[in-house]
Design a protein around this motif. Structure first.
Motif, PDB file in Angstrom:
ATOM      1  N   LEU A 166      71.386   7.099  14.399  1.00 16.37           N
ATOM      2  CA  LEU A 166      72.072   7.878  15.423  1.00 16.37           C
ATOM      3  C   LEU A 166      71.200   8.998  15.969  1.00 16.37           C
ATOM      4  N   THR A 170      70.864   9.129  20.005  1.00 13.74           N
ATOM      5  CA  THR A 170      71.855  10.058  20.560  1.00 13.74           C
ATOM      6  C   THR A 170      71.304  11.477  20.565  1.00 13.74           C
ATOM      7  N   HIS A 173      75.822  13.644  17.574  1.00  9.91           N
ATOM      8  CA  HIS A 173      76.802  12.732  16.990  1.00  9.91           C
ATOM      9  C   HIS A 173      77.612  13.477  15.939  1.00  9.91           C
ATOM     10  N   VAL A 193      79.770  10.366  19.968  1.00 12.23           N
ATOM     11  CA  VAL A 193      78.330  10.387  20.199  1.00 12.23           C
ATOM     12  C   VAL A 193      78.040  10.642  21.675  1.00 12.23           C
TER      13      VAL A 193
END
Length: 229
Positions: A166, A170, A173, A193
């Motif tokens: 993640l 991103t 998140h 996210v």
């Protein structure tokens, strides 16, 4: 013909509304309702039922105000009747609630007979509504914000299993919910996210599948919060 539009309990001391005044106020209220509905739907996504409600509400409030104008007892009775109304639909957003109050205020001014003020008020507020909608207040992350749901087996330590993936795909998140599924044999993790501009959703999901045992993963647009006020 003139007696049709007179109240049964009117007296010589009762101020009555002429048919011409009633139709004029009603027509102005309907036009203002259409104006409000058009300007609200111009920059906002709304359902047909909400647009129709917004268009009719000024006329409804206008008639109510005209009927109770100067009658304190009737005004108290109408207020009590409206307080018993219970809306069964889902709670609206802050913008929808403000539009409802705007339509009610426009109908109230029209029902009091101040047609010029009601038109001026509605036009100014519609222009202000369009102006405020053009600003990007609170929408910096809304475009890329999505909801990620991941199913994991019960024997997997999920607390930090997906953080590395993640962080690569991103800008932010956050795990918002954890709940059991499939009679307790699985866990469902829900993340909020914000994807990076150049992030590939397929690559991210493929890497997440390698860590959750190829179980179900879904990436959807963020749902509106129920309590948005």
């Amino acid at each position: 013909m003139n007696t049709i539009f007179k109240g049964l309990f009117d007296t010589s001391n009762t101020s009555t509304i002429t048919v011409q005044s009633f139709l004029l106020c009603l027509a102005v209220a309907l036009v203002l309702g259409l104006l409000l509905a058009f300007f609200y739907a111009f920059r906002n996504r709304c359902s047909k039922s909400f647009a129709v409600t917004l268009a009719m509400l000024p006329a409804i409030v206008c008639v109510v105000i005209m009927m109770v104008n100067g009658n304190v007892g009737a005004g108290v009775a109408v207020a009590g009747a409206f307080s018993l109304v219970r809306f069964r639909s889902a709670p609206g957003t802050a913008k929808e609630i403000s539009a409802i109050f705007l339509a009610m205020c426009s109908g109230l001014i029209t029902g009091m007979g101040y047609l010029g003020y009601s038109i001026l008020f509605t036009v100014i507020m519609c222009l202000i509504l369009c102006l405020y909608n053009s600003f990007s207040w609170g929408t910096s992350n809304a475009a890329g914000e999505k909801t990620l749901s991941i199913y994991v087996p019960e024997n997997l330590n999920f607390e930090s299993a997906f953080d590395e993936v993640l962080e690569n795909y991103t800008t932010s998140h956050e795990m918002i919910t954890v709940k059991t599924a499939n009679m307790g044999s699985l866990y469902k993790l829900t993340y909020r996210v914000v994807l990076k501009p150049d992030a590939s959703e397929k690559e991210m999901i493929d890497k997440l599948r390698c860590r959750n045992g190829n179980l179900e993963i879904s990436l959807t647009r963020k749902e509106k919060d129920v309590c948005e006020l």
